[in-house]
Design an enzyme around this catalytic site. Structure first.
Site, PDB file in Angstrom:
ATOM      1  N   HIS A 260      13.992 -47.354   3.153  1.00 45.59           N
ATOM      2  CA  HIS A 260      15.391 -47.121   2.761  1.00 45.59           C
ATOM      3  C   HIS A 260      15.382 -45.869   1.877  1.00 45.59           C
ATOM      4  O   HIS A 260      15.243 -45.959   0.659  1.00 45.59           O
ATOM      5  CB  HIS A 260      15.885 -48.353   1.985  1.00 45.59           C
ATOM      6  CG  HIS A 260      17.298 -48.281   1.514  1.00 45.59           C
ATOM      7  ND1 HIS A 260      18.290 -49.091   2.028  1.00 45.59           N
ATOM      8  CD2 HIS A 260      17.900 -47.534   0.554  1.00 45.59           C
ATOM      9  CE1 HIS A 260      19.438 -48.820   1.401  1.00 45.59           C
ATOM     10  NE2 HIS A 260      19.213 -47.889   0.497  1.00 45.59           N
TER      11      HIS A 260
ATOM     12  N   CYS B 160      24.003 -43.467  -5.812  1.00 43.92           N
ATOM     13  CA  CYS B 160      23.598 -44.529  -6.727  1.00 43.92           C
ATOM     14  C   CYS B 160      24.323 -44.310  -8.047  1.00 43.92           C
ATOM     15  O   CYS B 160      24.154 -43.265  -8.677  1.00 43.92           O
ATOM     16  CB  CYS B 160      22.093 -44.516  -6.945  1.00 43.92           C
ATOM     17  SG  CYS B 160      21.589 -45.669  -8.227  1.00 43.92           S
TER      18      CYS B 160
ATOM     19  N   HIS C  55      16.809 -42.271   0.341  1.00 49.33           N
ATOM     20  CA  HIS C  55      17.956 -41.420   0.043  1.00 49.33           C
ATOM     21  C   HIS C  55      17.543 -39.951   0.173  1.00 49.33           C
ATOM     22  O   HIS C  55      16.364 -39.623   0.102  1.00 49.33           O
ATOM     23  CB  HIS C  55      18.489 -41.720  -1.360  1.00 49.33           C
ATOM     24  CG  HIS C  55      19.265 -42.998  -1.425  1.00 49.33           C
ATOM     25  ND1 HIS C  55      20.548 -43.070  -1.900  1.00 49.33           N
ATOM     26  CD2 HIS C  55      18.933 -44.256  -1.053  1.00 49.33           C
ATOM     27  CE1 HIS C  55      20.980 -44.327  -1.822  1.00 49.33           C
ATOM     28  NE2 HIS C  55      20.015 -45.062  -1.320  1.00 49.33           N
TER      29      HIS C  55
ATOM     30  N   ARG D 299      28.397 -51.107   3.286  1.00 46.54           N
ATOM     31  CA  ARG D 299      28.146 -51.704   1.975  1.00 46.54           C
ATOM     32  C   ARG D 299      27.627 -50.647   0.996  1.00 46.54           C
ATOM     33  O   ARG D 299      28.339 -50.179   0.128  1.00 46.54           O
ATOM     34  CB  ARG D 299      27.129 -52.864   2.133  1.00 46.54           C
ATOM     35  CG  ARG D 299      27.043 -53.794   0.925  1.00 46.54           C
ATOM     36  CD  ARG D 299      26.174 -53.321  -0.194  1.00 46.54           C
ATOM     37  NE  ARG D 299      24.789 -53.070   0.181  1.00 46.54           N
ATOM     38  CZ  ARG D 299      23.886 -52.561  -0.644  1.00 46.54           C
ATOM     39  NH1 ARG D 299      24.216 -52.250  -1.895  1.00 46.54           N
ATOM     40  NH2 ARG D 299      22.656 -52.319  -0.239  1.00 46.54           N
ATOM     41  N   ASP D 300      26.407 -50.215   1.188  1.00 46.45           N
ATOM     42  CA  ASP D 300      25.781 -49.253   0.275  1.00 46.45           C
ATOM     43  C   ASP D 300      26.520 -47.913   0.294  1.00 46.45           C
ATOM     44  O   ASP D 300      26.630 -47.234  -0.728  1.00 46.45           O
ATOM     45  CB  ASP D 300      24.321 -49.053   0.715  1.00 46.45           C
ATOM     46  CG  ASP D 300      23.428 -48.519  -0.388  1.00 46.45           C
ATOM     47  OD1 ASP D 300      23.934 -48.293  -1.492  1.00 46.45           O
ATOM     48  OD2 ASP D 300      22.231 -48.317  -0.135  1.00 46.45           O
TER      49      ASP D 300
ATOM     50  N   ASN E 228      22.435 -42.112   1.141  1.00 51.66           N
ATOM     51  CA  ASN E 228      21.325 -42.501   2.000  1.00 51.66           C
ATOM     52  C   ASN E 228      21.122 -41.431   3.051  1.00 51.66           C
ATOM     53  O   ASN E 228      22.011 -40.636   3.329  1.00 51.66           O
ATOM     54  CB  ASN E 228      21.690 -43.794   2.739  1.00 51.66           C
ATOM     55  CG  ASN E 228      21.773 -44.973   1.821  1.00 51.66           C
ATOM     56  OD1 ASN E 228      20.769 -45.430   1.314  1.00 51.66           O
ATOM     57  ND2 ASN E 228      22.970 -45.473   1.601  1.00 51.66           N
TER      58      ASN E 228
END
Length: 299
Positions: free
Chosen positions: A207, A240, A209, A15-16, A249
């Protein structure tokens, strides 16, 4: 504070990691990625995002992804559902867990979802109510916890305030996101200390990065404080769209290598995970941002 004995990895790559890719990635490739991750021993995979294709074209096939998953026993397949419409779509697909996301930064909230932090939290209330009716767990994300591309420094108290609002609303876990990867270990510890005054450490996740190469050091710092859930992305996929120069990430392979070295249980097969990172980066023609993955594939 001692390290946790077990760490749960939340794999956000499908997803991300993929959502900002400019070229369409086939549903088949996404499904194979998810299947490979599960086979490598990852027990929690964020598989799709139920957002408007107008905003995130890469996630336009969320229904096909969620409906055609080769579900493996013991693996949770979650989806991001920022609004009621997204949640209803996810529920139709038999989703087991969903996530909503707020920001600790007013400017980021305005640029990202065109509303204030307070407005964004108010929008989630019906989503949480409906999810609870359906017996589906909700995870909350807070972005920009260690810095914002527009506001710069973010006060730990602001992160704690937004996190507590999500927790009080019914999010069983709050994932604290260093969206632009500017955090450093001491800042990360101070932020976690502030948030854990209101929310039990067992209900928090990190979470981080890796834009400035600090993600592993930051994870080490917060695991020392008791954090036992880590979000990561295979091969370090992602970035992002609202933060220029923000790389992906932290790579799942690098996190697992660190945890293995600390004697912390994950239940993940590092070689299988690294092979998955090599495969997906070749499939989408992206560099592999996992140092461990690159090293293992060169052996």
């Amino acid at each position: 504070m001692a390290f946790p004995t077990h760490v749960r990895l939340v794999e956000v790559g499908p997803r991300d990691g993929l959502q900002n890719e400019p070229e369409p990635i086939s549903t088949t490739t996404k499904l194979e990625l998810i299947e490979r991750l599960g086979a490598a021993g990852i027990s929690y995979i964020e598989a799709a995002s139920f957002v408007s294709p107008k905003w995130v074209p890469q996630m336009a096939d969320h229904l096909q992804v969620m409906k055609n998953l080769a579900r493996q026993e013991g693996v949770t397949y979650a989806a991001l559902t920022p609004n009621l419409k997204g949640l209803e779509g996810a529920l139709e697909c038999g989703v087991e867990e969903v996530a909503v996301f707020g920001a600790a930064s007013e400017a980021f909230s305005q640029k990202n979802i065109n509303c204030s932090v307070a407005e964004s939290l108010a929008r989630f209330e019906p989503v949480l109510e409906r999810a609870q009716q359906a017996g589906v767990l909700v995870r909350g994300y807070v972005s920009c916890v260690l810095g914002c591309p527009y506001e710069g420094e973010i006060a730990p108290a602001k992160v704690a305030e937004v996190s507590k609002a999500l927790y009080d609303m019914g999010c069983y876990e709050v994932s604290l996101g260093d969206t632009i990867g500017t955090g450093t270990p001491l800042k990360a510890k101070r932020m976690i200390e502030a948030v854990s005054r209101d929310i039990p450490m067992t209900q928090l996740a990190a979470h981080f990065h890796d834009t400035y190469g600090q993600a592993l050091a930051n994870l080490y710092a917060v695991m020392e404080e008791g954090i036992a859930v880590v979000d990561s992305s295979v091969a370090g996929l992602g970035g992002c769209p609202y933060a220029k120069g923000a790389s992906g990430n932290v790579a799942s392979e690098d996190v697992v290598y660190l945890l293995d070295g600390l004697g912390i249980e994950t239940g993940i097969d590092l070689d299988a995970l690294a092979a998955t990172g090599t495969w997906i980066t070749q499939a989408i023609e992206r560099p592999n941002r996992s140092k461990v993955g690159v090293a293992l594939s060169a052996k």
